[in-house]
Write an enzyme that holds these catalytic residues in place. Structure first.
Site, PDB file in Angstrom:
ATOM      1  N   GLU A  92      55.850 -90.223 -44.272  1.00 39.49           N
ATOM      2  CA  GLU A  92      56.855 -91.425 -44.261  1.00 39.49           C
ATOM      3  C   GLU A  92      57.116 -91.930 -42.966  1.00 39.49           C
ATOM      4  O   GLU A  92      57.155 -93.153 -42.919  1.00 39.49           O
ATOM      5  CB  GLU A  92      57.842 -91.115 -45.513  1.00 39.49           C
ATOM      6  CG  GLU A  92      58.610 -92.572 -45.662  1.00 39.49           C
ATOM      7  CD  GLU A  92      59.892 -92.263 -46.369  1.00 39.49           C
ATOM      8  OE1 GLU A  92      60.635 -93.093 -46.698  1.00 39.49           O
ATOM      9  OE2 GLU A  92      60.326 -91.118 -46.970  1.00 39.49           O
ATOM     10  N   ASP A  93      57.651 -90.976 -42.244  1.00 36.27           N
ATOM     11  CA  ASP A  93      58.360 -91.333 -41.118  1.00 36.27           C
ATOM     12  C   ASP A  93      57.530 -91.348 -39.564  1.00 36.27           C
ATOM     13  O   ASP A  93      58.114 -91.426 -38.961  1.00 36.27           O
ATOM     14  CB  ASP A  93      59.638 -90.127 -40.779  1.00 36.27           C
ATOM     15  CG  ASP A  93      60.754 -90.397 -41.856  1.00 36.27           C
ATOM     16  OD1 ASP A  93      60.509 -91.621 -42.674  1.00 36.27           O
ATOM     17  OD2 ASP A  93      61.560 -89.695 -42.313  1.00 36.27           O
TER      18      ASP A  93
END
Length: 744
Positions: A92-93
């Site tokens: 996600e990051d």
């Protein structure tokens, strides 16, 4: 050494120490040791998150490490889950993909990380369609591999432990979502310690003053409780030692949230919460008899020492809870007139109670034993997920029905035991047996007595369902079934009928709106939903179609025409005008600043906020604001179930709100009174209200029976201070036993 390098070195030492602790805990566990894989995942995640910090200021990697620690220590999972926890934010990051994770760590870890990525950022999105989809993803990934939700719960627990660094509105959203979804999920999966901590932390951020007050009251009793425990457990230790048991005694105090919840539910003060103390007996089973028999042997020994409460025996040894919890509970009268709950568990029972049935989940690779309640629940969940196009909120509610509910046990005519949530009806039982039995049901026999389908069952009932070939499902059944299975099956079967009913309702509303020259715009529909206290448009149309609500209010009360101006009338008659529409009282306010605290003062325009009718807060109550489509702030009590739902599902519309009134406005409240009846009691009550305290009475109702009176008092006050002072004054009346505000 430059300051920046010093900081980096300090960070790396802190990160390494935290990871070493996780490894140390893992090495002491019974799992197959895969240290190299875990170290590889740590170094990969550490490098991926390098240079990124959390809002609290610490390096971001500290969060995945903390989640991994919870996963191994508090839930008891192994290397696959630890690796997934360390990697859960990488996709996600950062720029890495799920394919990268699969290539480096294998398919199973990649699937779990992918599942965690899909449900990241909270369960719910900003729009209803996203809420339903994200909630579906959460449940779908859980039903495929239970470890996804276990790691997600660990992730949420660490976020709650570090919530102090977040802005207040964000705290309310996260705390509300936690109480609404994650605490019930943890409970359903048997993670009792985590469930309790999630509830306490949510309560701490939603009601900081109430939390501090109850905690201080519990702490104030600490010395007295310590002495009571000391006196209470000595005879038990001697008795169990004489029976040659190896055991451990663990002292327990009711959690702050549990105390507050009981006070709210039963409308009682702290002093009337009697089951504050508990003692847990964890024993090692002896050879020669079953664990169940040994639990009852210990029970017999305890009740020889202390008198049991006849209505407070809970046998979850013979029939464990659906989440696997197994124990024998008995409440006995201890020293100094204090009731103490004794929980009797074997070592294995205690392990399941602390870490949850899910910690012993048989992953898809292994052999399966008999189907457990958790298996059955997940199978039912998969059926729910196949239900096409549900309303987002309906879908959440249906599933949550089975998360929240306490359980009861009922029997089939042949003596088979079935588990149902408290409040379930005979028709819910019919659908539990088979959907065809539910559709054809016409009545039931409970304990050999004929009852209707809406009859609420009690634990221990024996139930026989009566059917008829010609019977068809009826829309009214949806009004009384409570299980998600029954609701889903009925909605599917009735979809065509419900659609026709909704279309009829929609036409009826449109016709009623024409009378005031309006069309069903989103703003108009929202006003109708607020007025009728209905949560979505579809349900509004259905209820109108079924004629369960009065639509004439639309033209008579909700929308009004502006009074005609005589000059305008003359000009219109002389020169003509196309503007002959009635104007509804709907006007969109200027945008509310979501980041600032909304102050409800006497100067605040009454058109910029309104008090929610579901909970009716008054000045002094802890409140939260919800910004509707017209930028009007709807003010709820923070503990209001509707507010919790809004915090969980529409967090971007939640704002912090505070009272700032100067006692110029009055608000309705209801007080409950109880006492000993005597001549002149009613006169004294009214004297206190009107003469001594000058409070306006809306109504007063009193009933007496055998010398005892009970009454309700509806008055107008300026805030909670008025309520508290009025209660104190009424309590001074001779014979008055209790006066409490009724919480809606």
């Amino acid at each position: 050494m430059p300051e920046l390098e010093q900081q980096e070195q300090h960070d790396q030492e802190m990160i390494q120490a935290a990871f070493d602790e996780v490894l140390s805990i893992y090495k002491q566990s019974p799992h197959r040791q895969k240290v190299e894989l875990i170290e590889k995942a740590f170094h990969f995640a550490n490098q991926a998150h390098k240079g990124i910090r959390r809002r609290s200021g610490e390096p971001y990697i500290m969060h995945p490490i903390a989640v991994a620690r919870i996963v191994v220590k508090e839930i008891g999972l192994g290397s696959t889950s630890i690796c997934a926890a360390l990697l859960h934010d990488v996709v996600e990051d950062t720029d890495y993909t799920t394919d990268d994770i699969e290539n480096l760590f294998g398919k199973r870890i990649a699937i779990i990380v992918d599942g965690l990525t899909k449900i990241s950022g909270g369960v719910f999105g900003e729009r209803a369609s996203e809420q339903a989809e994200n909630f579906r993803k959460l449940l779908l990934t859980m039903s495929e591999d239970i470890r996804v939700i276990l790691i997600k719960i660990a992730d949420r627990l660490h976020n709650m432990r570090t919530l102090a660094s977040m802005p207040q509105a964000k705290q309310y959203k996260i705390a509300g979502e936690t109480l609404f979804i994650y605490a019930p999920l943890a409970n359903r999966l048997g993670l009792f310690a985590i469930k309790t901590e999630l509830e306490n932390l949510s309560f701490k951020y939603e009601h900081p003053e109430a939390y501090a007050q109850i905690k201080s009251l519990i702490d104030a009793q600490a010395k007295e409780n310590e002495q009571i425990y000391k006196e209470f457990k000595i005879p038990i230790q001697d008795k169990l030692a004489a029976l040659e048991f190896k055991f451990e005694l663990i002292e327990r105090i009711k959690s702050v949230y549990s105390v507050w919840h009981k006070m709210q539910k039963k409308n009682i003060p702290f002093e009337e919460v009697y089951d504050l103390l508990a003692l847990r007996i964890v024993f090692e089973p002896k050879d020669g008899s079953t664990e169940q028999e040994q639990c009852w042997l210990i029970y017999s020994a305890i009740t020889q020492l202390y008198h049991p409460h006849p209505e407070r025996i809970r046998d979850w040894v013979s029939t464990p809870k659906a989440n696997g919890y197994s124990a024998l509970h008995v409440t006995v009268m201890g020293p100094h007139g204090k009731w103490i709950e004794v929980q009797i568990r074997s070592v294995q029972m205690n392990e399941i109670a602390e870490r949850g049935l899910a910690a012993h989940w048989r992953y898809k690779t292994g052999e399966r034993d008999d189907e457990t309640e958790l298996d059955r629940w997940l199978k039912e969940l998969k059926e729910e997920l196949k239900n096409p196009n549900p309303s987002a909120i309906d879908f959440m509610d249906n599933v949550k029905l089975n998360l929240f509910a306490s359980e009861m046990f009922v029997f089939t005519p042949k003596g088979e035991i079935k588990t149902l949530p408290q409040g379930a009806t005979a028709l819910d039982f019919a659908f539990l047996l088979h959907s065809d039995i539910g559709f054809k049901a016409i009545g039931a026999k409970v304990n050999h007595k004929l009852v209707p389908l809406n009859y609420q069952l009690q634990s221990g009932d024996q139930v026989e369902i009566l059917t008829a070939k010609m019977q068809k499902p009826i829309a009214e059944w949806l009004n009384f079934v409570i299980t998600s299975r029954a609701k889903t099956k009925l909605e599917n079967a009735l979809r065509k009928e419900l659609t026709v009913t909704a279309h009829h309702g929609q036409r009826t509303i449109e016709e009623e709106l024409k009378k005031v020259n309006l069309t069903p715009t989103p703003e108009v529909i929202q006003t109708l939903l607020d007025y009728y206290n209905i949560r979505d448009k579809r349900e509004l149309y259905r209820q109108v179609g079924r004629k369960t609500i009065d639509v004439t209010d639309i033209s008579k009360k909700i929308f009004k025409a502006k009074p005609k101006n005589l000059l305008k009338k003359f000009v219109t008659l002389q020169f003509g005008s196309s503007d002959n529409k009635m104007v509804p009282l709907i006007k969109k306010n200027k945008k509310v600043d979501r980041k600032k605290t909304f102050h409800l003062s006497d100067d605040t325009s009454s058109k910029s906020f309104r008090i929610a009718q579901c909970c009716q807060p008054i000045p002094g109550d802890d409140i939260v604001g919800y910004v509707d489509d017209n930028e009007i702030v709807v003010v709820h009590k923070r503990q209001c179930p509707e507010a919790l739902k809004l915090q969980a599902s529409q967090g971007d519309r939640i704002i912090s709100a505070e009272w700032a009134t100067r006692n110029e406005k009055s608000f309705p409240v209801t007080l409950e009174m109880k006492g000993i009846d005597r001549m002149g009691m009613l006169r004294e009550i009214t004297n206190v209200i009107t003469d001594e305290y000058s409070v306006n009475i809306q109504s007063i109702n009193i009933q007496t029976d055998a010398g005892i009176f009970e009454g309700s008092l509806h008055v107008y006050v300026h805030g909670t201070d008025d309520v508290n002072n009025l209660c104190l004054k009424l309590m001074k009346i001779n014979g008055m036993n209790s006066v409490k505000r009724v919480e809606l």
